[in-house]
Design a protein around this motif. Structure first.
Motif, short mmCIF file in Angstrom:
data_model
loop_
_atom_site.label_atom_id
_atom_site.label_comp_id
_atom_site.label_asym_id
_atom_site.label_seq_id
_atom_site.Cartn_x
_atom_site.Cartn_y
_atom_site.Cartn_z
N VAL A 59 -7.66 9.38 -6.90
CA VAL A 59 -6.87 8.20 -6.77
C VAL A 59 -6.01 8.19 -8.26
N ARG A 60 -6.73 8.17 -9.25
CA ARG A 60 -5.96 7.98 -10.72
C ARG A 60 -4.98 9.08 -10.80
N LYS A 61 -5.43 10.52 -10.38
CA LYS A 61 -4.38 11.56 -10.71
C LYS A 61 -3.32 11.49 -9.71
N TYR A 62 -3.44 10.68 -8.45
CA TYR A 62 -2.47 10.78 -7.54
C TYR A 62 -1.61 9.80 -8.15
N ALA A 63 -1.90 8.65 -8.67
CA ALA A 63 -0.89 7.67 -9.23
C ALA A 63 -0.21 8.23 -10.34
N GLN A 64 -1.18 8.96 -11.24
CA GLN A 64 -0.24 9.51 -12.47
C GLN A 64 0.81 10.52 -12.24
N SER A 65 0.59 11.44 -11.08
CA SER A 65 1.58 12.35 -10.64
C SER A 65 2.63 11.64 -10.42
N GLY A 66 2.96 10.50 -9.89
CA GLY A 66 4.33 9.78 -9.72
C GLY A 66 4.19 9.70 -8.11
N LEU A 67 3.31 10.23 -7.45
CA LEU A 67 3.30 10.15 -5.83
C LEU A 67 3.03 8.76 -5.46
N ALA A 68 3.68 8.33 -4.13
CA ALA A 68 3.35 7.06 -3.52
C ALA A 68 2.51 7.49 -2.30
#
Length: 316
Positions: A59-68
């Motif tokens: 979840v954290r990496k998804y957010a940091q990647s800039g993906l929605a």
């Protein structure tokens, strides 16, 4: 030794591309380590996201990647070991509703069905989480306009495929699966994503397997697990445990051999063991693959972005 930093921004092929693969988490598990999070990858086709596995920190990496999360179309689970699914339900529980561009439309989640003997499959896992977090879910559904959470997670249980089987198809991607050897599990899966912009294959957790070679045939990118047996031998693992690891994981030299035989144009090592980058450098990983493979080699780190169509025919 200095603790390796946690990745917080994208690295790698950062130019615009219609097909991108983001290695969100690249650690073999299950034990958390510094420097890498649990196994997860995002295949991004235009503005649509297809996730492969959801290990710890996803979840954290998804957010940091800039993906929605509103752009998440489907999740493909290779197998139900904790280091591949522990953050699966968190994607929905924490990223649910219109706030912060969260999930508001149903997401297809594909994974193995129950194991012989009764261990739950992907539907049972999600149902158990819905029950376990029932109090929290009830409060949020009662106090906001978000849609019912249970209707947003649309699970599909996969049986042991005979050969390569179609799992998912839409206007952006065609996804097929094959069973791969990851004993003692009854079913572990590898996946092949075919798009008009390129082909990407994922090994999942597996011993060296012709099934992965078939998934990766002429692929633009093969994301393959890698486990270095020498490291664990030096730790004093018993012969029995080393034999078990060899039967269920792939040494980096064999990743190179398989990628070469499949004709894959780029191979990215992910789900690497040892996962702590202090124990094996990128150069050491690549040295184990290079004698057997002449294409581009990427040693996976969290938030590494690859543009498969940009590396066709390329080497490094």
């Amino acid at each position: 030794m200095t603790v390796p930093p946690d990745a917080v921004t994208l690295r790698g092929d950062l130019g615009p591309a219609p097909l991108r693969v983001i290695l969100l988490g690249t650690a073999a598990g299950p034990y958390p380590v510094a420097g890498r999070q649990g196994c997860a990858s995002a295949v991004v086709v235009g503005d649509r996201v297809y996730l492969v596995d959801a290990g710890y920190g996803t979840v954290r990496k998804y957010a940091q990647s800039g993906l929605a999360l509103r752009d998440l179309a489907a999740v493909f689970v290779t197998h139900l070991h904790s280091d591949h699914v522990v953050d699966l339900f968190s994607l929905f529980l924490l990223g649910w509703g219109p706030a912060n561009a969260g999930v508001v439309a149903p997401v297809d989640v594909y994974g193995p069905g129950p194991e012989p003997g009764g261990a739950a499959g992907i539907s049972g896992l999600v149902a158990g989480c819905l029950s376990a977090f029932g109090q929290d879910i009830a409060v949020r559904e009662r106090t906001s306009t978000r849609p019912p959470l249970a209707k947003l997670v649309r699970t599909h249980e996969l049986a042991v495929p005979a050969g390569e089987v179609l799992v998912h198809e839409d206007d952006r991607v065609r996804v097929t699966a094959r069973a791969v050897p990851h004993p003692p599990l009854h079913l572990a899966l590898g996946f092949r994503f075919e798009t008009e912009h390129g082909v990407v294959a994922f090994s999942g957790d597996t011993a060296r397997s012709d099934a992965v070679g078939e998934l990766a045939a002429d692929a633009d990118l093969l994301v393959h697990e890698a486990m270095e047996p020498g490291f664990y031998r030096e730790l004093g693992y018993s012969d029995q445990l080393l034999d078990f690891l060899a039967a269920s994981h792939t040494a980096p030299a064999d990743v190179g051999r398989l990628a070469a035989a499949a004709g894959a144009r780029c191979v990215a090592l992910s789900h690497v063991g040892p996962a702590d980058p202090r124990h094996l450098s990128d150069e050491a990983w690549a040295r184990r693959v290079r004698p057997h493979y002449s294409g581009r080699i990427v040693v996976g780190h969290d938030l590494t972005q690859l543009a498969p169509q940009a590396v066709q025919g390329g080497t490094s």
